[in-house]
Design an enzyme around this catalytic site. Structure first.
Site, PDB file in Angstrom:
ATOM      1  N   SER A  42       0.815  -1.213   0.000  1.00 19.57           N
ATOM      2  CA  SER A  42       0.000   0.000   0.000  1.00 19.57           C
ATOM      3  C   SER A  42       0.851   1.266   0.000  1.00 19.57           C
ATOM      4  CB  SER A  42      -0.928   0.016   1.206  1.00 19.57           C
ATOM      5  OG  SER A  42      -1.730  -1.128   1.216  1.00 19.57           O
TER       6      SER A  42
HETATM    7  N1  SAH Z   1      -0.993  -4.358   3.806  1.00 19.74           N
HETATM    8  C1  SAH Z   1      -0.466  -4.951   2.629  1.00 19.74           C
HETATM    9  C2  SAH Z   1      -1.484  -4.788   1.528  1.00 19.74           C
HETATM   10  C3  SAH Z   1      -1.395  -5.845   0.543  1.00 19.74           C
HETATM   11  S1  SAH Z   1      -2.633  -5.752  -0.713  1.00 19.74           S
HETATM   12  C4  SAH Z   1       0.836  -4.260   2.227  1.00 19.74           C
HETATM   13  O1  SAH Z   1       0.944  -3.046   2.389  1.00 19.74           O
HETATM   14  O2  SAH Z   1       1.729  -4.925   1.718  1.00 19.74           O
HETATM   15  C5  SAH Z   1      -3.939  -6.671   0.029  1.00 19.74           C
HETATM   16  C6  SAH Z   1      -3.646  -8.087   0.418  1.00 19.74           C
HETATM   17  O3  SAH Z   1      -4.875  -8.683   0.828  1.00 19.74           O
HETATM   18  C7  SAH Z   1      -3.104  -8.950  -0.714  1.00 19.74           C
HETATM   19  O4  SAH Z   1      -1.897  -9.528  -0.331  1.00 19.74           O
HETATM   20  C8  SAH Z   1      -4.207  -9.988  -0.935  1.00 19.74           C
HETATM   21  O5  SAH Z   1      -3.708 -11.248  -1.320  1.00 19.74           O
HETATM   22  C9  SAH Z   1      -4.849 -10.039   0.432  1.00 19.74           C
HETATM   23  N2  SAH Z   1      -6.213 -10.571   0.444  1.00 19.74           N
HETATM   24  C10 SAH Z   1      -7.219 -10.357  -0.431  1.00 19.74           C
HETATM   25  N3  SAH Z   1      -8.315 -11.034  -0.060  1.00 19.74           N
HETATM   26  C11 SAH Z   1      -7.985 -11.705   1.076  1.00 19.74           C
HETATM   27  C12 SAH Z   1      -8.698 -12.578   1.936  1.00 19.74           C
HETATM   28  N4  SAH Z   1      -9.962 -12.927   1.727  1.00 19.74           N
HETATM   29  N5  SAH Z   1      -8.053 -13.089   3.011  1.00 19.74           N
HETATM   30  C13 SAH Z   1      -6.753 -12.759   3.266  1.00 19.74           C
HETATM   31  N6  SAH Z   1      -6.034 -11.936   2.492  1.00 19.74           N
HETATM   32  C14 SAH Z   1      -6.639 -11.406   1.413  1.00 19.74           C
END
Ligand code: SAH
Length: 215
Positions: A63
């Protein structure tokens, strides 16, 4: 170790966060202390301290720093809380949370991302982050209730199971909307009898996927 040339970029980032409403000194301090480049893919490291989201494995993103800072500030954490994070991704937000509270439970649906983040936390000698490879929409029942819940992927609606696992007086920060339309960041406060919803502005996140998890 952060390179000298990167210190200037980091200072500029902190100033940009301050100009955009980040005024909690604890949040600013952790962002300043943590090297975002540890969580960024090698090819994008020269952009680690720019205020932009960057690609990570599995078609996901780390993010934007301003969004990480805003969500963290809205969580209003103290050192005694148990926090559930949905979407470990790169682990950057998770690591920030771990510096500001007691325990962080973080769920990721991609196994490779979850393992990579877990290894990084081990290298960084973190002892208060617990990770799980599962569908975060189900929450983490065995560890509930949580004082705070942060969802770092966009849900179509307030996830009911997560609301059930939030303590009374607990807060959840979650982007609501779909991939194609405007998404709104919301703060949900759970009271004894009802919930309060506060709109925190427009955001852009990858979708919170339901059901089967991925390798
Ligand atoms: N906070 C993280 C954001 C990653 S993007 C960072 O800054 O690196 C969002 C993440 O949510 C992704 O890695 C995606 O795989 C995960 N995601 C999406 N749906 C999900 C679910 N149902 N359960 C767990 N993770 C999920």
């Amino acid at each position: 170790m952060i390179k000298k040339s990167e210190i200037k970029k980091k200072i500029n980032l902190i100033l940009e966060l301050q100009r955009n409403g980040i005024n909690d000194p604890k949040v600013l301090k952790v962002i300043e202390e943590i090297d975002r480049n540890l969580f960024v893919e090698e090819d994008f490291r020269q952009k680690s301290y720019e205020n932009i989201a960057l690609p990570i494995d599995c078609g996901q993103t780390i993010s934007q720093p301003l969004i990480v800072a805003l969500m963290t500030q809205y969580l209003d954490l103290n050192k005694n809380m148990r926090v559930l994070e949905i979407g470990t991704g790169s682990g950057y937000q998770t690591f920030i949370l771990s510096k500001l509270t007691r325990f962080v439970y973080s769920i990721e649906r991609y196994k490779s991302l979850s393992i990579k983040a877990q290894n990084l936390f081990k290298d960084l000698n973190v002892t208060n982050i617990f990770t799980r490879h599962a569908d975060g929409g189900m929450g983490w029942k065995e560890q509930a209730p949580f004082d705070r819940i942060i969802v770092t992927a966009c849900a179509l609606d307030i996830p009911g199971k997560l609301l059930d696992q939030l303590s009374v007086n607990g807060k959840m920060i979650v982007p609501i909307g779909d991939q194609y339309n405007e998404q709104k960041l919301q703060k949900i406060t759970k009271n004894n009898k009802n919930i309060e919803i506060q709109d925190l502005g427009s955001v852009r996140f990858v979708p919170l996927l339901e059901g089967k998890v991925s390798k």
